[in-house]
Design an enzyme around this catalytic site. Sequence first.
Site, PDB file in Angstrom:
ATOM      1  N   LEU A  11      16.756 -31.820  11.290  1.00  0.00           N
ATOM      2  CA  LEU A  11      15.866 -32.060  12.432  1.00  0.00           C
ATOM      3  C   LEU A  11      15.187 -30.770  12.895  1.00  0.00           C
ATOM      4  O   LEU A  11      15.863 -29.782  13.196  1.00  0.00           O
ATOM      5  CB  LEU A  11      16.664 -32.664  13.591  1.00  0.00           C
ATOM      6  CG  LEU A  11      17.563 -33.859  13.265  1.00  0.00           C
ATOM      7  CD1 LEU A  11      18.162 -34.436  14.541  1.00  0.00           C
ATOM      8  CD2 LEU A  11      16.808 -34.928  12.483  1.00  0.00           C
ATOM      9  N   ARG A  18      11.554 -22.951  24.759  1.00  0.00           N
ATOM     10  CA  ARG A  18      12.061 -21.651  25.216  1.00  0.00           C
ATOM     11  C   ARG A  18      11.663 -20.488  24.315  1.00  0.00           C
ATOM     12  O   ARG A  18      11.820 -19.327  24.675  1.00  0.00           O
ATOM     13  CB  ARG A  18      13.585 -21.710  25.352  1.00  0.00           C
ATOM     14  CG  ARG A  18      14.043 -22.452  26.580  1.00  0.00           C
ATOM     15  CD  ARG A  18      15.508 -22.835  26.482  1.00  0.00           C
ATOM     16  NE  ARG A  18      15.746 -23.933  25.556  1.00  0.00           N
ATOM     17  CZ  ARG A  18      16.945 -24.417  25.250  1.00  0.00           C
ATOM     18  NH1 ARG A  18      18.024 -23.879  25.766  1.00  0.00           N
ATOM     19  NH2 ARG A  18      17.071 -25.433  24.424  1.00  0.00           N
ATOM     20  N   ASN A 229      17.514 -20.871  20.330  1.00  0.00           N
ATOM     21  CA  ASN A 229      16.694 -21.584  21.321  1.00  0.00           C
ATOM     22  C   ASN A 229      15.699 -20.655  21.998  1.00  0.00           C
ATOM     23  O   ASN A 229      14.714 -21.096  22.558  1.00  0.00           O
ATOM     24  CB  ASN A 229      17.580 -22.249  22.374  1.00  0.00           C
ATOM     25  CG  ASN A 229      18.424 -23.360  21.754  1.00  0.00           C
ATOM     26  OD1 ASN A 229      17.895 -24.283  21.158  1.00  0.00           O
ATOM     27  ND2 ASN A 229      19.734 -23.239  21.865  1.00  0.00           N
ATOM     28  N   ASN A 362       3.337  15.918 -11.618  1.00  0.00           N
ATOM     29  CA  ASN A 362       3.664  16.377 -10.266  1.00  0.00           C
ATOM     30  C   ASN A 362       2.469  16.113  -9.349  1.00  0.00           C
ATOM     31  O   ASN A 362       1.358  16.571  -9.610  1.00  0.00           O
ATOM     32  CB  ASN A 362       3.975  17.875 -10.277  1.00  0.00           C
ATOM     33  CG  ASN A 362       4.470  18.335  -8.916  1.00  0.00           C
ATOM     34  OD1 ASN A 362       5.600  18.068  -8.540  1.00  0.00           O
ATOM     35  ND2 ASN A 362       3.614  18.992  -8.158  1.00  0.00           N
TER      36      ASN A 362
HETATM   37  C1  UD1 Z   1      22.003 -30.895  20.720  1.00  0.00           C
HETATM   38  C2  UD1 Z   1      23.042 -32.016  20.900  1.00  0.00           C
HETATM   39  C3  UD1 Z   1      24.265 -31.433  21.595  1.00  0.00           C
HETATM   40  C4  UD1 Z   1      24.806 -30.265  20.802  1.00  0.00           C
HETATM   41  C5  UD1 Z   1      23.721 -29.219  20.608  1.00  0.00           C
HETATM   42  C6  UD1 Z   1      24.204 -28.130  19.689  1.00  0.00           C
HETATM   43  C7  UD1 Z   1      21.868 -34.140  21.177  1.00  0.00           C
HETATM   44  C8  UD1 Z   1      21.384 -35.144  22.136  1.00  0.00           C
HETATM   45  N1  UD1 Z   1      22.493 -33.067  21.693  1.00  0.00           N
HETATM   46  O1  UD1 Z   1      21.565 -30.507  22.017  1.00  0.00           O
HETATM   47  O2  UD1 Z   1      25.275 -32.410  21.720  1.00  0.00           O
HETATM   48  O3  UD1 Z   1      25.919 -29.705  21.473  1.00  0.00           O
HETATM   49  O4  UD1 Z   1      22.562 -29.809  19.991  1.00  0.00           O
HETATM   50  O5  UD1 Z   1      23.218 -27.149  19.551  1.00  0.00           O
HETATM   51  O6  UD1 Z   1      21.730 -34.314  19.985  1.00  0.00           O
HETATM   52  N2  UD1 Z   1      14.924 -32.462  17.636  1.00  0.00           N
HETATM   53  C9  UD1 Z   1      14.028 -33.296  16.999  1.00  0.00           C
HETATM   54  N3  UD1 Z   1      13.428 -34.278  17.695  1.00  0.00           N
HETATM   55  C10 UD1 Z   1      13.679 -34.523  19.009  1.00  0.00           C
HETATM   56  C11 UD1 Z   1      14.592 -33.657  19.672  1.00  0.00           C
HETATM   57  C12 UD1 Z   1      15.197 -32.645  18.959  1.00  0.00           C
HETATM   58  O7  UD1 Z   1      13.770 -33.128  15.809  1.00  0.00           O
HETATM   59  O8  UD1 Z   1      13.088 -35.450  19.571  1.00  0.00           O
HETATM   60  C13 UD1 Z   1      15.545 -31.358  16.892  1.00  0.00           C
HETATM   61  C14 UD1 Z   1      15.191 -29.990  17.435  1.00  0.00           C
HETATM   62  O9  UD1 Z   1      14.059 -29.445  16.746  1.00  0.00           O
HETATM   63  C15 UD1 Z   1      16.444 -29.183  17.153  1.00  0.00           C
HETATM   64  C16 UD1 Z   1      17.554 -30.214  17.171  1.00  0.00           C
HETATM   65  O10 UD1 Z   1      16.946 -31.467  17.031  1.00  0.00           O
HETATM   66  O11 UD1 Z   1      16.427 -28.598  15.871  1.00  0.00           O
HETATM   67  C17 UD1 Z   1      18.368 -30.162  18.471  1.00  0.00           C
HETATM   68  O12 UD1 Z   1      17.544 -30.425  19.576  1.00  0.00           O
HETATM   69  P1  UD1 Z   1      17.760 -29.722  20.961  1.00  0.00           P
HETATM   70  O13 UD1 Z   1      16.801 -30.278  21.933  1.00  0.00           O
HETATM   71  O14 UD1 Z   1      17.801 -28.256  20.792  1.00  0.00           O
HETATM   72  O15 UD1 Z   1      19.201 -30.296  21.341  1.00  0.00           O
HETATM   73  P2  UD1 Z   1      20.244 -29.613  22.284  1.00  0.00           P
HETATM   74  O16 UD1 Z   1      19.870 -29.838  23.687  1.00  0.00           O
HETATM   75  O17 UD1 Z   1      20.465 -28.223  21.845  1.00  0.00           O
HETATM   76 CA    CA Z   2      19.481 -26.591  20.246  1.00  0.00          CA
END
Ligand code: UD1
Ligand code: CA
Length: 445
Positions: A11, A18, A229, A362
């Site tokens: 993903l 951020r 992040n 050289n």
């Molecule tokens: C997520 C987890 C959390 C975990 C944490 C670890 C969920 C709901 N939460 O939170 O339990 O402890 O990671 O780092 O899964 N992404 C998509 N599409 C979206 C949203 C996110 O592709 O619609 C991808 C982001 O690019 C990223 C990853 O998913 O690579 C995680 O998304 P992020 O929003 O950072 O989740 P966290 O709040 O960190």
């Molecule tokens: Ca994350």
Amino acid sequence: MKKRPLACVILTAGVGKRMKSATPKVMHEIAGQPMIRWLLQSVEELSPEKIIVVTAPDAISVAQTVKPHLTVVQQKALGTADAVKAALPLIEGFTGDVLVLLGDMPLLSAAMMQSLIETRDQADTGIAVLGVEYKSPPAFGRLVLNPDKTLNRIVEDKDASAEERQIKLCNTGAFCIDGAKLAGWLAKIENTNAQNEFYITDLPAIAARDGSKTRVCLLGDAEEVLGVNSRADLAIVELAMQKRLRKRAMENGATLHDPDTVFFAWDTKIGRDVVIGPNVVFGPGVIIADGVTILAFCHIEGARIDTGCTIGPFARLRPGTHLWPKVKIGNFVEIKNANLHEGVKANHLAYIGDADIGAGTNFSCGAITVNYDGFDKHRTIIGENTMIGSNVSLVAPVTIGHGAFIAAGSTITRDVAPDALAVERADVKQIEGWASSYRKKKSVK
Ligand code: UD1
Ligand code: CA
């Protein structure tokens, strides 16, 4: 046990707010390559049947970078479960293991992914979650366990009660899921939560209702799930990666006088008995043979350095540099797109660009190749065992024959024959006594 087929979904479609960047988060570099490539390298070790990267709609650079692996666009960042849904058409009918990973964790190892996959081998286990324990957890999802240590559910930090926030066991975001069940379970996820997002973390509770267990695979080293992040996180992960690369260089037989100040690229290749002084930086594409010495404060990128060379201090080797054996490059020398054959010396203050220099030549202090005319680049060809004097300008295209001498201060615009002396210099005019009479004039007021 028979190995189940494996597919991997990564993903990367989140907003990455951020980072404050026009570049997709996973394209930010760690040790000279986009962080998504690091994760892919580890995933590739497991040889999955398919690797699918879920991207945001405008992330063309991500699609280019992850090739030949597949990409699929998540139209809107509606949450991690919605992102996995976007990949479903590409794994239709797939009944093996689906490994789901977050794209912003470049340090996660293939070995850990493998343990996660093996955790799902136990009976009735529909999902395995990679968990990590923190003394004071960051804003991660918390793993709520059943009395038998299987997973009851995951609660996101933002949705957790004060009591649930006391839980130290957290969700890393990496899952291994039964491919036969995935689509059905995902369809049941709702977005009634603090962020109105479809959370992949709702899967364990849904699987439980379906009679399927979720087991936790505990991560040994929390460093592996350092996530990016923010730019501050990026710097932390860069440092962690550099520590690994430094360790690897030393294990392979290089001496690093001050490891903490040497920066490697992901692909730096270093032989044995290479000595590297403090404050040396390697960009991508560097290959260093055995027995090379690199003194302090050098910047080296896209260069091949053969055995027995000495470089620096304060040298800059740019892409297309090839130093043959026993070449000596000293301080404040810049080299680009040039071949320096065996034993060439350029010991001080020189620029060598778009050139071929024969063995034993050289290249003296302050000599330069004049390779650029404001529009085009031209080559300088220098024979073997020549002597290029100090402060010489070789205006390319130009060829210097074997064994020629170029007198100091000359600007050479035409080819020089082998064994000739080329001098380009105005006669020196001397006015006798001028200096003393000038001093006298200045001191009488
Ligand atoms: C997520 C987890 C959390 C975990 C944490 C670890 C969920 C709901 N939460 O939170 O339990 O402890 O990671 O780092 O899964 N992404 C998509 N599409 C979206 C949203 C996110 O592709 O619609 C991808 C982001 O690019 C990223 C990853 O998913 O690579 C995680 O998304 P992020 O929003 O950072 O989740 P966290 O709040 O960190
Ligand atoms: Ca994350």
